[in-house]
Design an enzyme around this catalytic site. Structure first.
Site, PDB file in Angstrom:
ATOM      1  N   TRP B 325      41.793  36.818  38.594  1.00 32.33           N
ATOM      2  CA  TRP B 325      41.441  38.314  37.826  1.00 32.33           C
ATOM      3  C   TRP B 325      40.101  38.020  37.304  1.00 32.33           C
ATOM      4  O   TRP B 325      39.267  39.032  37.231  1.00 32.33           O
ATOM      5  CB  TRP B 325      42.484  38.599  37.072  1.00 32.33           C
ATOM      6  CG  TRP B 325      42.200  39.872  36.154  1.00 32.33           C
ATOM      7  CD1 TRP B 325      42.536  41.128  36.424  1.00 32.33           C
ATOM      8  CD2 TRP B 325      41.460  39.924  34.795  1.00 32.33           C
ATOM      9  NE1 TRP B 325      42.124  42.156  35.470  1.00 32.33           N
ATOM     10  CE2 TRP B 325      41.461  41.476  34.595  1.00 32.33           C
ATOM     11  CE3 TRP B 325      40.979  39.146  34.054  1.00 32.33           C
ATOM     12  CZ2 TRP B 325      40.809  41.727  33.213  1.00 32.33           C
ATOM     13  CZ3 TRP B 325      40.097  39.738  32.772  1.00 32.33           C
ATOM     14  CH2 TRP B 325      40.283  41.015  32.443  1.00 32.33           C
ATOM     15  N   HIS B 326      39.894  37.026  36.767  1.00 39.49           N
ATOM     16  CA  HIS B 326      38.533  36.678  35.730  1.00 39.49           C
ATOM     17  C   HIS B 326      37.441  36.641  36.639  1.00 39.49           C
ATOM     18  O   HIS B 326      36.213  36.756  36.318  1.00 39.49           O
ATOM     19  CB  HIS B 326      38.671  35.334  35.122  1.00 39.49           C
ATOM     20  CG  HIS B 326      39.532  35.528  33.709  1.00 39.49           C
ATOM     21  ND1 HIS B 326      40.684  35.413  33.534  1.00 39.49           N
ATOM     22  CD2 HIS B 326      39.078  35.855  32.566  1.00 39.49           C
ATOM     23  CE1 HIS B 326      41.344  35.647  32.601  1.00 39.49           C
ATOM     24  NE2 HIS B 326      40.175  35.903  31.874  1.00 39.49           N
ATOM     25  N   GLY B 327      37.351  36.326  37.798  1.00 42.53           N
ATOM     26  CA  GLY B 327      36.197  36.248  38.728  1.00 42.53           C
ATOM     27  C   GLY B 327      36.415  35.574  40.322  1.00 42.53           C
ATOM     28  O   GLY B 327      37.300  34.986  40.371  1.00 42.53           O
ATOM     29  N   PHE B 489      33.779  41.089  34.287  1.00 41.05           N
ATOM     30  CA  PHE B 489      35.094  40.852  34.934  1.00 41.05           C
ATOM     31  C   PHE B 489      35.980  42.229  35.048  1.00 41.05           C
ATOM     32  O   PHE B 489      36.891  42.559  35.691  1.00 41.05           O
ATOM     33  CB  PHE B 489      36.213  40.234  34.005  1.00 41.05           C
ATOM     34  CG  PHE B 489      35.566  38.751  33.727  1.00 41.05           C
ATOM     35  CD1 PHE B 489      34.944  37.946  34.718  1.00 41.05           C
ATOM     36  CD2 PHE B 489      35.751  38.223  32.534  1.00 41.05           C
ATOM     37  CE1 PHE B 489      34.656  36.775  34.315  1.00 41.05           C
ATOM     38  CE2 PHE B 489      35.339  36.970  32.346  1.00 41.05           C
ATOM     39  CZ  PHE B 489      34.737  36.138  33.146  1.00 41.05           C
TER      40      PHE B 489
END
Lengths: 345, 489
Positions: B325-327, B489
């Site tokens: 999800w963060h990257g 993000f």
């Protein structure tokens, strides 16, 4: 609601007062470490009577030793040039210098390089150097120049940057710590005073540093291109149409002459060799509006063809030490003529 | 538009004045106004981003309405799948397409199959991960019949795009935020003052602490091969401080701005660096995302029920997804996995909920054991952050290896490389250290309060001096670096 707004307003007023107070008590900010270095040095040195101000073209190209040899009566010249300074910054600092007699009490002549103000680009936004000089006068002058000089679609962006920087200057945002930094001794202090302590640092002296090696290599690798560029300058010199730089910017030059007169200092504006990528048409229009006895032209290809010889250049915009010595002599001769000197070497 | 800009301050002043001065008493007009200003706020980055958020909101609004009416489980499930595919599809296309394509190309190249040129030049819309998760929570809750569908298109669109938390959270649940669009608010001066203080604290964390730490972090990480061991350790610690200041600062500003308009957003950070183990850290860090994953992924796939194998699987799935999800980079995947591996012993040993209260609850001074536990957890977190910050997993390993080796081999040389000689760098460094001490000092004192400046236990004159000091430093550093880390993000 009213109670909240009153409390918030009072707090903001207190905050604004503190910010203003900090700006008043903080030391003068020079906006450029080279200025800081040179002005700090000059506080203990008061014999100079001829001073040069401008950008890296002044810093790297004007050798006071050569000037002093051509004009022995002005035997104490000093190079106050600083790399990376724009026209408005130089005029702002020159005004500060003239209005404060603690600097150069023996000053007789101040030679200022003619430069365009330059827009504030996005990359420089919010930095102390993009706003410290933007008092109301400089802001109006800069905005007036942008309107006159650039097409509307570009001018709007540049004006917006000037406006934002002006707001930051009024609110003193991001300047207090810059002022405080200037109290801290820095590494490498003294470098820009030059070997003889006269403020001249030719680019050849920087050569061991990587960025300068790269600059030099770029010039040498593209020598033919730069020869052609100089040839273009020669061909076009007669066709230069002075370009509007805005009345206020012209007036700023005339104002500096007047301020100089109040201190018995003659302010002379110098047109420099154009080098590469410099808009001569803008500089020329400033030059032509300055009174004849306050200007010298050391930028003409036809008058000084050797100044456009690539062998005299270090990189695409600056002379090497040999070129700088020739240029310094040419400028000194022009200056001496202007000052109506009788002796000629 | 970013919070740390004059444009936003002017924008918010105008919104605040119109909101309370004219519009707050007319609910529908107020919500329409909030929708318009939210779109102005978001479109200020790039108006094309608006097309995506409008499309995503429209799909979920329609799906939500249909879900409420339908009885057939199959049809309801199909609608839910439609919503999931649309939202996750957009997220996947804009955020992960190039990552997957490039990873596949590398993997195929390893097998001797070459295929290239499949990557696309796509702009990543700001905050897409945040609003995608927010809108998904709505559809899933309506599907589960935990929430009634919203029948006002304006309310729903305003909920998805609510500008204070649109681009970097907190990721609000529909069940918390959506009903607030149906309430009329009265202006409360005390709440407004408290919200202003929360915004001030958020700005302090962002522009004074995080942005100044970033200068050192960037310099150290970009040239880590030439740094000494202690400087590398300093870089990792400063990055931990930077990301906390940056992200929790944004959350404080977002929550404060929303409160100024009468809305209550959920708490997103609760002094995570005072955690005594990694499980507590994850209950205190980015709470809105952790609880989202808990409620919509972890519990549905079995949670902590079942044998140790399913516990291990469930924990690792959630942490890896959190990393993704963060990257779109393997470093984030590895960072998620690493946190999952650190979490596993706690959940398998059933000790993951042993620290529910704040540390040193009711006491000012922690015990030695608590200090030791906090220091250990913080150190582990810093090591994990190196993977989050590094360009590649290999870079992170060599950063850590070089750091440990440098400190063990020559600690004196490591120390001498710190910026302690008199210079501008020292000035910046000492200013940063001072601001970090202030940040964690106040955080410690206020760790059980709703935010760090809430009812400070100091006499009024000291409080005013503190607020003025914070304000001066915020004004001074207002234009530090620009955007917030979590925007990407």
């Amino acid at each position: 609601m009213i109670h909240y707004l009153n409390r918030l307003g009072l707090f903001l007023l207190l905050l604004a007062t503190i910010m203003w107070g900090l700006s008043v008590i903080a030391p003068y900010y020079y906006g450029n470490p080279i200025y800081l270095e040179k002005f700090t040095y000059l506080e203990d040195s008061n014999g100079h009577n001829l001073v040069f101000m401008g950008s890296s073209r002044t810093l790297r190209q004007l050798n006071p030793v050569v000037v002093d040899s051509v004009i022995p009566e002005m035997s104490q010249s000093f190079n106050l040039g600083a790399g990376g300074t724009f026209g408005l910054q130089v005029l702002y600092t020159a005004e500060h210098l003239l209005l404060n007699s603690k600097y150069f009490p023996s000053l007789e002549v101040l030679v200022v390089e003619i430069q365009l103000p330059q827009p504030i680009l996005d990359i420089n936004m919010h930095t102390p150097r993009s706003k410290y000089f933007l008092d109301q006068k400089r802001y109006e002058t800069g905005a007036n120049f942008i309107r006159a000089y650039y097409p509307d679609e570009i001018a709007d962006t540049y004006i917006q940057n000037f406006r934002s920087s002006r707001v930051e200057r009024i609110l003193n945002i991001g300047l207090v710590r810059a002022q405080l930094y200037s109290l801290i001794p820095r590494r490498g202090m003294g470098h820009f005073l030059g070997e003889r302590g006269d403020g001249f640092v030719p680019l050849d002296d920087e050569l061991p540093k990587r960025s300068y090696v790269e600059r030099r290599a770029e010039f040498v690798d593209n020598l033919e291109h730069y020869r052609e560029n100089f040839e273009q300058i020669r061909k076009n010199e007669d066709m230069i149409v002075p370009r509007d730089v805005g009345e206020l910017y012209i007036q700023a030059h005339l104002d500096l002459i007047t301020i100089g007169e109040t201190r018995d200092v003659k302010v002379v504006f110098a047109l420099m060799p154009s080098g590469f990528n410099v808009q001569q048409n803008g500089s020329r229009s400033i030059f032509e509006r300055i009174p004849a006895n306050n200007r010298i032209d050391v930028g003409s290809y036809q008058k000084w063809p050797w100044l456009y010889d690539t062998s005299n250049y270090f990189d695409r915009g600056h002379l090497n030490e040999g070129g700088a010595n020739k240029f310094s002599r040419a400028l000194a001769l022009e200056l001496r003529l202007l000052m109506n000197q009788k002796t000629v070497n | 538009m970013a919070f740390n800009s004059l444009t936003f301050l002017c924008f918010f002043a105008a919104v605040f004045a119109l909101y309370w001065g004219v519009l707050s008493s007319h609910l529908r007009i107020r919500n329409a106004f909030l929708l318009i200003v939210s779109y102005v706020f978001y479109g200020y980055w790039d108006w094309r981003f608006l097309l995506l958020i409008v499309f995503s909101s429209a799909v979920d609004f329609l799906v939500g309405s249909k879900l409420e009416d339908l009885v057939s489980r199959t049809h309801r499930k199909l609608l839910l799948i439609l919503s999931l595919c649309t939202n996750l599809g957009l997220l996947g296309a804009f955020k992960y397409y190039n990552f997957f394509v490039e990873s596949a190309e590398v993997a195929l190249a390893g097998l001797g199959i070459t295929c290239g040129g499949l990557s696309l030049n796509i702009i990543l819309p700001v905050g897409i991960s945040f609003y995608t998760f927010q809108t998904l929570s709505y559809t899933i809750d309506v599907y589960r019949r935990k929430l009634n569908a919203c029948h006002s298109i304006i309310d729903f669109f305003a909920y998805v795009s609510f500008f204070p938390q649109l681009v970097a959270g907190p990721i609000e649940r529909a069940s918390n935020l959506l009903p607030q669009f149906k309430k009329k608010f009265e202006f409360d001066g005390k709440v407004a003052v408290d919200a202003t203080l929360q915004i001030l604290w958020g700005f302090f964390k962002k522009v004074v602490v995080a942005d100044n730490a970033a200068v050192f972090v960037d310099a150290i990480f970009s040239d880590y091969t030439n740094q000494s061991g202690l400087v590398l350790a300093l870089g990792a610690v400063l990055f931990a401080v930077q990301i906390y200041g940056d992200f929790s600062g944004y959350s404080d500003i977002a929550i404060g701005v929303a409160r100024m308009l009468g809305f209550n957003l959920m708490k997103n950070f609760a002094c995570p660096y005072f955690s005594r183990d990694i499980a507590e850290f994850w209950r205190r860090w980015h709470i809105s995302l952790s609880t989202w994953f808990r409620d919509y992924v972890y519990i549905p796939i079995g949670g902590s029920h079942g044998g140790w194998r399913s516990k291990v699987r469930n924990v690792l799935v959630v942490f890896v997804l959190s990393g993704v999800w963060h990257g779109a980079n393997w470093t984030f995947v590895f960072w998620g996995l690493l946190n999952g591996l650190l979490f596993l012993p706690l959940i398998v040993g059933r000790v993951h909920r042993s620290h529910i209260d704040s540390v040193a609850h009711g006491r000012l001074i922690p015990t030695f054991k608590e200090v030791y536990m906090m220091a250990t957890t913080f150190s582990i977190t810093c090591i994990c952050w190196v993977f989050f910050r590094a360009q590649t997993i290999q870079d992170a390993f060599s950063y850590l290896g070089q750091g440990i080796e440098g400190i063990l081999e020559n600690p004196v040389a490591s120390f001498m490389a710190l910026p302690l000689k008199p210079s501008e760098l020292t000035f910046n460094f000492l200013t940063l250290i001072g601001s970090i001490l202030l940040l964690f000092g106040i955080d410690w004192l206020q760790r059980e309060k709703t935010h760090a400046l809430f009812k400070l236990p100091f006499p009024m004159p000291i409080r005013i001096v503190l607020y003025l000091g914070l304000s001066v430093s915020v004004v001074e550093y207002f234009f530090g670096r620009g955007s917030f880390i979590y925007f990407q993000f």
